[in-house]
Design a protein around this motif. Sequence first.
Motif: not given
Length: 311
Positions: A13-34
Amino acid sequence: MTWRPAAGWQPLTSGTGQSNVGVWRTPEGWVVKRLVPGVDNPRHHAYWRRQPLLAESRLLEATPGLRSPTCLKVEWDEGGATIWTAEVSPATDAAASPAANGRSPGAGDPLFLAVALGRFAQAHVPEPSWGARDVLRDRLATVAGRGGWGALDPELPADLRHVVRDLWVRRDAALAELDALPRVPTHGDAHPGNLIGRDGEDVIAIDWEQFGLAPTGFDLGYLILAVDLPLDDLLAAYALADRPPNGEQEPSNRMTAANLHAVRRGAVLTAAYTAISRAAWSLTQPDPGDHLTRLLHLSNLIAEANGEPTR
Protein backbone atom coordinates in the motif's frame (compact mmCIF):
# COMPACT_ATOMS: atom_id res chain seq x y z
CA MET A 1 20.60 9.38 5.77
CA THR A 2 17.17 9.23 4.12
CA TRP A 3 15.25 6.00 4.72
CA ARG A 4 14.34 4.03 1.60
CA PRO A 5 12.76 0.61 1.04
CA ALA A 6 15.24 -2.03 0.01
CA ALA A 7 15.48 -3.21 -3.58
CA GLY A 8 13.22 -6.19 -4.11
CA TRP A 9 10.58 -5.17 -1.58
CA GLN A 10 7.09 -5.43 -3.04
CA PRO A 11 4.82 -2.41 -2.36
CA LEU A 12 1.53 -3.41 -0.70
CA THR A 13 0.00 0.00 0.00
CA SER A 14 1.11 3.56 -0.55
CA GLY A 15 1.25 6.02 2.32
CA THR A 16 -2.07 6.92 3.92
CA GLY A 17 -2.26 9.90 6.24
CA GLN A 18 0.55 12.14 7.35
CA SER A 19 2.59 9.49 9.18
CA ASN A 20 2.27 6.30 7.09
CA VAL A 21 4.85 6.35 4.27
CA GLY A 22 3.93 2.92 2.93
CA VAL A 23 3.85 -0.85 3.45
CA TRP A 24 6.03 -3.44 1.69
CA ARG A 25 6.53 -7.23 1.63
CA THR A 26 10.12 -8.46 1.80
CA PRO A 27 11.36 -11.46 -0.20
CA GLU A 28 11.56 -13.35 3.11
CA GLY A 29 7.82 -12.81 3.71
CA TRP A 30 7.93 -10.05 6.32
CA VAL A 31 5.70 -7.00 6.11
CA VAL A 32 7.43 -3.67 6.66
CA LYS A 33 5.56 -0.48 7.54
CA ARG A 34 7.33 2.88 7.59
CA LEU A 35 6.07 5.72 9.77
CA VAL A 36 7.32 9.30 10.05
CA PRO A 37 6.65 11.82 12.84
CA GLY A 38 3.18 13.32 13.02
CA VAL A 39 0.78 13.92 15.91
CA ASP A 40 2.86 13.71 19.09
CA ASN A 41 0.10 13.59 21.75
CA PRO A 42 0.21 10.04 23.18
CA ARG A 43 -3.55 10.02 23.84
CA HIS A 44 -4.62 11.38 20.44
CA HIS A 45 -6.13 8.85 18.05
CA ALA A 46 -3.48 9.65 15.40
CA TYR A 47 -0.40 9.48 17.68
CA TRP A 48 2.32 8.47 15.24
CA ARG A 49 4.37 6.34 17.65
CA ARG A 50 1.46 4.14 18.80
CA GLN A 51 1.79 1.41 16.18
CA PRO A 52 5.54 0.86 16.64
CA LEU A 53 5.19 1.02 20.42
CA LEU A 54 2.40 -1.56 20.32
CA ALA A 55 4.37 -3.87 18.04
CA GLU A 56 7.46 -3.50 20.22
CA SER A 57 5.49 -4.24 23.41
CA ARG A 58 3.90 -7.42 22.00
CA LEU A 59 0.98 -6.53 24.27
CA LEU A 60 -1.66 -7.93 21.90
CA GLU A 61 0.07 -10.88 20.26
CA ALA A 62 -1.82 -13.41 22.40
CA THR A 63 -5.10 -11.70 23.35
CA PRO A 64 -8.34 -13.63 22.82
CA GLY A 65 -10.65 -12.72 19.97
CA LEU A 66 -8.41 -10.14 18.32
CA ARG A 67 -4.65 -9.95 18.25
CA SER A 68 -1.83 -8.21 16.47
CA PRO A 69 0.62 -9.82 14.03
CA THR A 70 3.86 -11.24 15.41
CA CYS A 71 6.53 -8.54 15.52
CA LEU A 72 10.05 -9.34 14.31
CA LYS A 73 11.55 -5.96 15.21
CA VAL A 74 11.00 -2.20 15.35
CA GLU A 75 13.73 0.10 14.11
CA TRP A 76 13.80 3.71 15.31
CA ASP A 77 15.81 6.45 13.65
CA GLU A 78 15.84 10.24 13.42
CA GLY A 79 13.35 10.16 10.56
CA GLY A 80 10.74 7.83 12.06
CA ALA A 81 10.15 4.15 12.79
CA THR A 82 10.05 0.95 10.76
CA ILE A 83 7.90 -1.99 11.91
CA TRP A 84 8.65 -5.54 10.78
CA THR A 85 5.80 -8.01 11.34
CA ALA A 86 4.67 -11.39 10.10
CA GLU A 87 2.52 -11.24 6.99
CA VAL A 88 -1.22 -11.60 7.65
CA SER A 89 -2.82 -13.45 4.77
CA PRO A 90 -6.54 -12.83 4.25
CA ALA A 91 -8.39 -15.95 5.31
CA THR A 92 -10.57 -17.63 2.72
CA ASP A 93 -12.34 -19.70 5.34
CA ALA A 94 -12.37 -20.20 9.10
CA ALA A 95 -13.46 -22.76 11.61
CA ALA A 96 -17.15 -22.57 12.33
CA SER A 97 -18.04 -20.15 15.11
CA PRO A 98 -21.10 -20.26 17.38
CA ALA A 99 -22.57 -17.36 15.41
CA ALA A 100 -22.34 -19.28 12.16
CA ASN A 101 -24.98 -21.87 13.08
CA GLY A 102 -22.77 -24.73 11.99
CA ARG A 103 -21.64 -23.23 8.71
CA SER A 104 -18.06 -22.17 8.11
CA PRO A 105 -17.82 -18.38 7.86
CA GLY A 106 -15.72 -16.63 5.26
CA ALA A 107 -12.96 -14.14 5.93
CA GLY A 108 -15.29 -11.17 6.18
CA ASP A 109 -18.21 -12.87 7.92
CA PRO A 110 -19.65 -10.06 10.07
CA LEU A 111 -21.01 -12.43 12.71
CA PHE A 112 -17.64 -14.12 13.12
CA LEU A 113 -16.03 -10.69 13.46
CA ALA A 114 -18.61 -9.59 16.03
CA VAL A 115 -17.89 -12.65 18.19
CA ALA A 116 -14.16 -11.91 17.96
CA LEU A 117 -14.69 -8.28 18.97
CA GLY A 118 -16.76 -9.38 21.94
CA ARG A 119 -14.04 -11.75 23.12
CA PHE A 120 -11.37 -9.06 22.73
CA ALA A 121 -13.46 -6.57 24.71
CA GLN A 122 -13.47 -9.02 27.64
CA ALA A 123 -9.69 -9.45 27.58
CA HIS A 124 -7.62 -8.17 30.49
CA VAL A 125 -5.33 -5.63 28.81
CA PRO A 126 -3.51 -2.98 30.85
CA GLU A 127 -3.87 0.52 29.48
CA PRO A 128 -0.52 1.81 28.22
CA SER A 129 0.37 5.49 28.60
CA TRP A 130 0.26 5.81 24.79
CA GLY A 131 -3.17 4.17 24.27
CA ALA A 132 -5.79 6.24 22.44
CA ARG A 133 -8.47 7.96 24.48
CA ASP A 134 -11.41 10.19 23.52
CA VAL A 135 -11.28 9.25 19.83
CA LEU A 136 -14.84 10.36 19.15
CA ARG A 137 -14.40 13.57 21.18
CA ASP A 138 -11.26 14.45 19.18
CA ARG A 139 -13.00 13.74 15.89
CA LEU A 140 -16.06 15.82 16.78
CA ALA A 141 -13.79 18.69 17.79
CA THR A 142 -12.28 18.51 14.30
CA VAL A 143 -15.76 18.51 12.77
CA ALA A 144 -16.72 21.55 14.85
CA GLY A 145 -13.63 23.35 13.59
CA ARG A 146 -14.84 22.70 10.04
CA GLY A 147 -18.27 24.16 10.74
CA GLY A 148 -20.23 21.13 11.97
CA TRP A 149 -22.76 19.12 10.00
CA GLY A 150 -24.68 22.00 8.40
CA ALA A 151 -23.80 20.98 4.85
CA LEU A 152 -25.92 17.85 5.32
CA ASP A 153 -29.19 19.76 5.88
CA PRO A 154 -30.33 20.01 2.23
CA GLU A 155 -29.39 16.38 1.59
CA LEU A 156 -31.54 14.82 4.32
CA PRO A 157 -35.28 14.12 4.57
CA ALA A 158 -37.00 16.38 7.09
CA ASP A 159 -37.41 13.80 9.86
CA LEU A 160 -33.76 12.71 9.73
CA ARG A 161 -32.61 16.33 9.40
CA HIS A 162 -34.21 17.20 12.74
CA VAL A 163 -32.65 14.18 14.44
CA VAL A 164 -29.20 15.05 13.08
CA ARG A 165 -29.56 18.64 14.29
CA ASP A 166 -30.55 17.40 17.74
CA LEU A 167 -27.57 15.05 17.89
CA TRP A 168 -25.20 17.89 17.04
CA VAL A 169 -26.66 20.15 19.73
CA ARG A 170 -26.44 17.42 22.37
CA ARG A 171 -23.05 16.05 21.36
CA ASP A 172 -21.45 16.97 24.70
CA ALA A 173 -24.18 15.05 26.54
CA ALA A 174 -23.61 12.06 24.24
CA LEU A 175 -19.88 12.16 24.91
CA ALA A 176 -20.56 12.30 28.65
CA GLU A 177 -22.83 9.27 28.26
CA LEU A 178 -20.01 7.40 26.54
CA ASP A 179 -17.58 8.47 29.26
CA ALA A 180 -19.83 6.81 31.84
CA LEU A 181 -19.71 3.41 30.09
CA PRO A 182 -17.15 0.74 31.00
CA ARG A 183 -13.87 1.07 29.10
CA VAL A 184 -12.64 -2.00 27.24
CA PRO A 185 -9.74 -2.93 24.92
CA THR A 186 -10.51 -1.51 21.49
CA HIS A 187 -8.92 -1.84 18.05
CA GLY A 188 -10.25 1.59 17.11
CA ASP A 189 -10.85 1.00 13.39
CA ALA A 190 -12.67 -2.32 13.33
CA HIS A 191 -13.79 -2.84 9.75
CA PRO A 192 -13.34 -6.02 7.69
CA GLY A 193 -10.39 -4.55 5.77
CA ASN A 194 -8.41 -4.48 9.01
CA LEU A 195 -9.78 -7.74 10.48
CA ILE A 196 -8.31 -10.00 7.85
CA GLY A 197 -6.44 -12.98 9.30
CA ARG A 198 -7.68 -16.07 11.13
CA ASP A 199 -6.22 -18.42 13.69
CA GLY A 200 -8.96 -20.74 14.92
CA GLU A 201 -11.58 -18.61 16.66
CA ASP A 202 -9.32 -15.54 16.71
CA VAL A 203 -8.85 -12.71 14.22
CA ILE A 204 -5.43 -11.35 13.32
CA ALA A 205 -5.93 -7.62 12.84
CA ILE A 206 -3.74 -4.98 11.23
CA ASP A 207 -3.52 -1.17 11.49
CA TRP A 208 -3.73 -0.65 15.25
CA GLU A 209 -3.19 3.11 15.06
CA GLN A 210 -6.21 3.88 17.27
CA PHE A 211 -5.75 1.09 19.84
CA GLY A 212 -6.65 1.93 23.43
CA LEU A 213 -9.35 1.52 26.04
CA ALA A 214 -12.61 3.00 24.78
CA PRO A 215 -16.29 2.90 25.77
CA THR A 216 -17.74 -0.58 25.47
CA GLY A 217 -19.36 -1.09 22.07
CA PHE A 218 -16.97 1.24 20.25
CA ASP A 219 -15.53 -1.42 17.93
CA LEU A 220 -18.99 -2.85 17.28
CA GLY A 221 -20.14 0.63 16.26
CA TYR A 222 -17.40 0.80 13.62
CA LEU A 223 -18.27 -2.68 12.37
CA ILE A 224 -21.92 -1.64 11.94
CA LEU A 225 -20.80 1.07 9.52
CA ALA A 226 -18.93 -1.39 7.30
CA VAL A 227 -21.37 -4.31 6.98
CA ASP A 228 -24.99 -4.79 6.00
CA LEU A 229 -26.33 -6.79 8.93
CA PRO A 230 -28.78 -5.38 11.49
CA LEU A 231 -27.45 -4.23 14.84
CA ASP A 232 -29.55 -6.87 16.64
CA ASP A 233 -27.81 -9.67 14.73
CA LEU A 234 -24.35 -8.27 15.39
CA LEU A 235 -25.12 -7.70 19.05
CA ALA A 236 -26.38 -11.28 19.44
CA ALA A 237 -23.12 -12.54 17.92
CA TYR A 238 -21.07 -10.20 20.12
CA ALA A 239 -22.80 -11.68 23.16
CA LEU A 240 -21.57 -15.15 22.15
CA ALA A 241 -18.16 -14.05 23.43
CA ASP A 242 -19.43 -15.54 26.69
CA ARG A 243 -19.30 -18.98 25.09
CA PRO A 244 -15.67 -20.18 25.39
CA PRO A 245 -14.15 -21.84 22.31
CA ASN A 246 -12.43 -25.22 22.28
CA GLY A 247 -13.47 -26.25 25.79
CA GLU A 248 -11.81 -23.36 27.59
CA GLN A 249 -13.10 -22.27 31.00
CA GLU A 250 -16.09 -19.97 31.26
CA PRO A 251 -15.10 -16.27 31.40
CA SER A 252 -15.32 -14.71 34.85
CA ASN A 253 -16.92 -11.50 33.57
CA ARG A 254 -20.19 -12.80 32.15
CA MET A 255 -21.93 -10.59 29.58
CA THR A 256 -25.10 -9.79 31.52
CA ALA A 257 -28.17 -8.00 30.21
CA ALA A 258 -26.85 -4.79 31.77
CA ASN A 259 -23.51 -5.26 30.02
CA LEU A 260 -25.24 -5.79 26.67
CA HIS A 261 -27.38 -2.71 27.27
CA ALA A 262 -24.16 -0.70 27.69
CA VAL A 263 -22.57 -2.33 24.62
CA ARG A 264 -25.59 -1.45 22.51
CA ARG A 265 -25.61 2.15 23.67
CA GLY A 266 -21.89 2.53 23.07
CA ALA A 267 -22.18 1.00 19.60
CA VAL A 268 -25.20 3.11 18.63
CA LEU A 269 -23.68 6.42 19.72
CA THR A 270 -20.31 5.62 18.14
CA ALA A 271 -21.89 4.52 14.85
CA ALA A 272 -24.33 7.44 14.66
CA TYR A 273 -21.84 10.24 15.31
CA THR A 274 -19.23 8.62 13.08
CA ALA A 275 -21.65 7.99 10.19
CA ILE A 276 -22.98 11.55 10.25
CA SER A 277 -19.50 13.05 10.45
CA ARG A 278 -18.30 10.92 7.53
CA ALA A 279 -21.30 11.92 5.42
CA ALA A 280 -20.79 15.62 6.17
CA TRP A 281 -17.09 15.34 5.33
CA SER A 282 -17.81 13.44 2.10
CA LEU A 283 -19.81 16.35 0.71
CA THR A 284 -16.60 18.40 0.62
CA GLN A 285 -14.75 15.78 -1.43
CA PRO A 286 -14.49 15.43 -5.23
CA ASP A 287 -15.59 11.80 -4.87
CA PRO A 288 -18.04 11.61 -1.94
CA GLY A 289 -18.44 7.83 -2.16
CA ASP A 290 -21.42 6.17 -0.48
CA HIS A 291 -21.25 7.83 2.95
CA LEU A 292 -24.50 9.73 2.49
CA THR A 293 -26.30 6.63 1.20
CA ARG A 294 -25.10 4.64 4.20
CA LEU A 295 -26.25 7.39 6.54
CA LEU A 296 -29.75 7.24 5.07
CA HIS A 297 -29.67 3.45 5.39
CA LEU A 298 -28.89 3.84 9.10
CA SER A 299 -31.74 6.26 9.82
CA ASN A 300 -33.29 3.98 12.48
CA LEU A 301 -29.98 3.70 14.30
CA ILE A 302 -29.53 7.49 14.09
CA ALA A 303 -32.97 7.94 15.67
CA GLU A 304 -32.07 5.43 18.41
CA ALA A 305 -28.92 7.42 19.19
CA ASN A 306 -31.08 10.47 19.80
CA GLY A 307 -33.35 8.71 22.27
CA GLU A 308 -33.52 5.71 24.53
CA PRO A 309 -31.87 2.54 23.23
CA THR A 310 -34.15 -0.25 22.07
CA ARG A 311 -34.60 -2.85 24.77
